[in-house]
Design an enzyme around this catalytic site. Structure first.
Site, PDB file in Angstrom:
ATOM      1  N   LYS A  14      25.767  32.939   2.239  1.00 64.10           N
ATOM      2  CA  LYS A  14      25.055  33.632   1.152  1.00 64.10           C
ATOM      3  C   LYS A  14      25.768  33.433  -0.189  1.00 64.10           C
ATOM      4  O   LYS A  14      25.147  33.057  -1.169  1.00 64.10           O
ATOM      5  CB  LYS A  14      24.959  35.143   1.440  1.00 64.10           C
ATOM      6  N   ARG A  89      21.431  45.834   3.071  1.00 63.89           N
ATOM      7  CA  ARG A  89      21.984  45.667   4.412  1.00 63.89           C
ATOM      8  C   ARG A  89      21.506  46.751   5.366  1.00 63.89           C
ATOM      9  O   ARG A  89      21.845  46.716   6.549  1.00 63.89           O
ATOM     10  CB  ARG A  89      23.505  45.721   4.338  1.00 63.89           C
ATOM     11  N   ARG A 128      38.005  30.531   6.658  1.00 61.62           N
ATOM     12  CA  ARG A 128      38.199  31.154   5.348  1.00 61.62           C
ATOM     13  C   ARG A 128      39.373  32.134   5.384  1.00 61.62           C
ATOM     14  O   ARG A 128      40.148  32.230   4.437  1.00 61.62           O
ATOM     15  CB  ARG A 128      36.920  31.870   4.891  1.00 61.62           C
ATOM     16  N   ARG A 134      41.646  36.563   3.236  1.00 57.11           N
ATOM     17  CA  ARG A 134      40.744  37.711   3.090  1.00 57.11           C
ATOM     18  C   ARG A 134      40.891  38.633   4.309  1.00 57.11           C
ATOM     19  O   ARG A 134      40.781  38.181   5.451  1.00 57.11           O
ATOM     20  CB  ARG A 134      39.297  37.215   2.936  1.00 57.11           C
ATOM     21  N   ARG A 145      31.715  42.807  12.463  1.00 55.01           N
ATOM     22  CA  ARG A 145      30.765  42.576  11.359  1.00 55.01           C
ATOM     23  C   ARG A 145      29.463  41.968  11.895  1.00 55.01           C
ATOM     24  O   ARG A 145      28.377  42.334  11.450  1.00 55.01           O
ATOM     25  CB  ARG A 145      31.378  41.625  10.318  1.00 55.01           C
TER      26      ARG A 145
HETATM   27  P1  B4P Z   1      29.415  33.216   3.047  1.00 52.58           P
HETATM   28  O1  B4P Z   1      28.382  33.536   4.047  1.00 52.58           O
HETATM   29  O2  B4P Z   1      28.968  32.703   1.747  1.00 52.58           O
HETATM   30  O3  B4P Z   1      30.243  34.551   3.056  1.00 52.58           O
HETATM   31  P2  B4P Z   1      29.923  35.901   2.306  1.00 52.58           P
HETATM   32  O4  B4P Z   1      28.880  35.783   1.275  1.00 52.58           O
HETATM   33  O5  B4P Z   1      31.250  36.306   1.814  1.00 52.58           O
HETATM   34  O6  B4P Z   1      29.317  36.883   3.399  1.00 52.58           O
HETATM   35  P3  B4P Z   1      29.888  38.191   4.072  1.00 52.58           P
HETATM   36  O7  B4P Z   1      28.695  38.826   4.675  1.00 52.58           O
HETATM   37  O8  B4P Z   1      30.986  37.836   4.996  1.00 52.58           O
HETATM   38  O9  B4P Z   1      30.610  39.083   2.985  1.00 52.58           O
HETATM   39  P4  B4P Z   1      30.176  40.209   1.954  1.00 52.58           P
HETATM   40  O10 B4P Z   1      31.081  39.995   0.817  1.00 52.58           O
HETATM   41  O11 B4P Z   1      28.705  40.245   1.671  1.00 52.58           O
HETATM   42  O12 B4P Z   1      30.470  32.099   3.510  1.00 52.58           O
HETATM   43  C1  B4P Z   1      31.383  32.204   4.537  1.00 52.58           C
HETATM   44  C2  B4P Z   1      32.223  30.924   4.675  1.00 52.58           C
HETATM   45  O13 B4P Z   1      31.417  29.858   5.168  1.00 52.58           O
HETATM   46  C3  B4P Z   1      32.828  30.417   3.366  1.00 52.58           C
HETATM   47  O14 B4P Z   1      34.176  30.122   3.592  1.00 52.58           O
HETATM   48  C4  B4P Z   1      32.053  29.137   3.049  1.00 52.58           C
HETATM   49  O15 B4P Z   1      32.847  28.170   2.427  1.00 52.58           O
HETATM   50  C5  B4P Z   1      31.606  28.673   4.419  1.00 52.58           C
HETATM   51  N1  B4P Z   1      30.343  27.928   4.371  1.00 52.58           N
HETATM   52  C6  B4P Z   1      29.260  28.244   3.639  1.00 52.58           C
HETATM   53  N2  B4P Z   1      28.254  27.355   3.860  1.00 52.58           N
HETATM   54  C7  B4P Z   1      28.719  26.462   4.768  1.00 52.58           C
HETATM   55  C8  B4P Z   1      28.157  25.306   5.409  1.00 52.58           C
HETATM   56  N3  B4P Z   1      26.914  24.878   5.154  1.00 52.58           N
HETATM   57  N4  B4P Z   1      28.913  24.625   6.314  1.00 52.58           N
HETATM   58  C9  B4P Z   1      30.176  25.049   6.588  1.00 52.58           C
HETATM   59  N5  B4P Z   1      30.779  26.123   6.009  1.00 52.58           N
HETATM   60  C10 B4P Z   1      30.060  26.828   5.100  1.00 52.58           C
HETATM   61  O16 B4P Z   1      30.515  41.604   2.704  1.00 52.58           O
HETATM   62  C11 B4P Z   1      31.851  41.991   3.047  1.00 52.58           C
HETATM   63  C12 B4P Z   1      31.876  43.479   3.461  1.00 52.58           C
HETATM   64  O17 B4P Z   1      31.520  44.332   2.333  1.00 52.58           O
HETATM   65  C13 B4P Z   1      30.896  43.918   4.560  1.00 52.58           C
HETATM   66  O18 B4P Z   1      31.394  43.666   5.858  1.00 52.58           O
HETATM   67  C14 B4P Z   1      30.738  45.426   4.242  1.00 52.58           C
HETATM   68  O19 B4P Z   1      31.818  46.186   4.742  1.00 52.58           O
HETATM   69  C15 B4P Z   1      30.782  45.490   2.733  1.00 52.58           C
HETATM   70  N6  B4P Z   1      29.417  45.427   2.110  1.00 52.58           N
HETATM   71  C16 B4P Z   1      28.936  44.416   1.334  1.00 52.58           C
HETATM   72  N7  B4P Z   1      27.664  44.659   0.957  1.00 52.58           N
HETATM   73  C17 B4P Z   1      27.325  45.858   1.519  1.00 52.58           C
HETATM   74  C18 B4P Z   1      26.128  46.647   1.518  1.00 52.58           C
HETATM   75  N8  B4P Z   1      25.026  46.233   0.867  1.00 52.58           N
HETATM   76  N9  B4P Z   1      26.113  47.817   2.200  1.00 52.58           N
HETATM   77  C19 B4P Z   1      27.211  48.242   2.863  1.00 52.58           C
HETATM   78  N10 B4P Z   1      28.373  47.544   2.912  1.00 52.58           N
HETATM   79  C20 B4P Z   1      28.440  46.361   2.245  1.00 52.58           C
END
Ligand code: B4P
Length: 193
Positions: A14, A89, A128, A134, A145
């Site tokens: 994302k 979410r 990552r 992280r 998660r």
């Molecule tokens: P991403 O999937 O981009 O990771 P993210 O956006 O950080 O998603 P995530 O759900 O983990 O975190 P968030 O900050 O929203 O990429 C992951 C990895 O994959 C990267 O290293 C990237 O380089 C790699 N990658 C991407 N595309 C690729 C491809 N095509 N091939 C290979 N590798 C690839 O949430 C974190 C925490 O915050 C949650 O657990 C929760 O506690 C809280 N939170 C956030 N939003 C919330 C909400 N709305 N409500 C309640 N809690 C919330």
């Protein structure tokens, strides 16, 4: 306005795809994960509370997250639209987003969900974790998660499905290949850049 919800399990890409979508369509990026991590880095009271929850892989409370979103949408009304990354979410967050946008006579244009198998998610997040340190990218938290996503977040997809706004995109492949699939969906949803 073009208002996109980018949806998918943790590690589905994302954050990665949001950057490319913003560049092409000049949208305002709202990532609740980034907003929460900023609070953690600043050491605020909210950040301290959020960190404990995030490190367990649980969801931060709807009230906190919705308050952050409302503030961001209010402060950015002059752009060409928003990309919501990692939000909503829960179904409650989805209902609130609908209300916040309706206050400005706006609505979600399309909800794009990235489809990636569990083994691939775990692999990406562990990588990552190693590269960036992280704190929620460790095996135990990653597993929780993904479980939390399946239980509490997946129903959000049905919420948009009922409104015929849910579009699934295959999230495995190169970053550019996946971006190409996303652009097709956005164009089909009625927008050309
Ligand atoms: P991403 O999937 O981009 O990771 P993210 O956006 O950080 O998603 P995530 O759900 O983990 O975190 P968030 O900050 O929203 O990429 C992951 C990895 O994959 C990267 O290293 C990237 O380089 C790699 N990658 C991407 N595309 C690729 C491809 N095509 N091939 C290979 N590798 C690839 O949430 C974190 C925490 O915050 C949650 O657990 C929760 O506690 C809280 N939170 C956030 N939003 C919330 C909400 N709305 N409500 C309640 N809690 C919330």
């Amino acid at each position: 306005m073009l208002n996109i919800v980018l949806f998918g399990p943790p590690g589905s890409g994302k954050g990665t795809q949001s950057e490319k979508i913003i560049e092409k369509y000049q949208l305002v990026h709202i990532s609740t994960g980034d907003l929460l991590r900023e609070e953690v880095a600043a050491g605020t009271e909210l950040g301290l509370k959020a960190k404990a929850i995030m490190d367990k892989g649980e969801l931060v409370s709807d009230d906190i997250v919705i308050g952050m979103i409302r503030k961001k949408v209010e402060g950015n009304q002059s752009g060409s639209g928003f990309i919501f990354d990692g939000f909503p979410r829960t179904v409650e967050q989805a209902r609130e987003l609908r209300q916040v946008l309706a206050d400005y006579n706006e609505e979600v244009t399309v909800m794009i969900s990235l489809d990636v198998p569990r083994e691939e998610l775990v692999k990406r997040l562990l990588k990552r974790g190693k590269e960036t340190g992280r704190s929620d990218d460790n095996m135990e938290t990653i597993n929780n998660r993904i479980d939390v996503y399946n239980k509490q977040t997946l129903p959000v997809a049905y919420y948009y499905e009922k409104m015929r706004k849910h579009e699934k995109v295959e999230g495995v492949g190169s970053i550019d290949q996946i971006f190409g699939r996303i652009v097709e969906v956005i164009e089909k949803a009625g927008h050309s850049s």
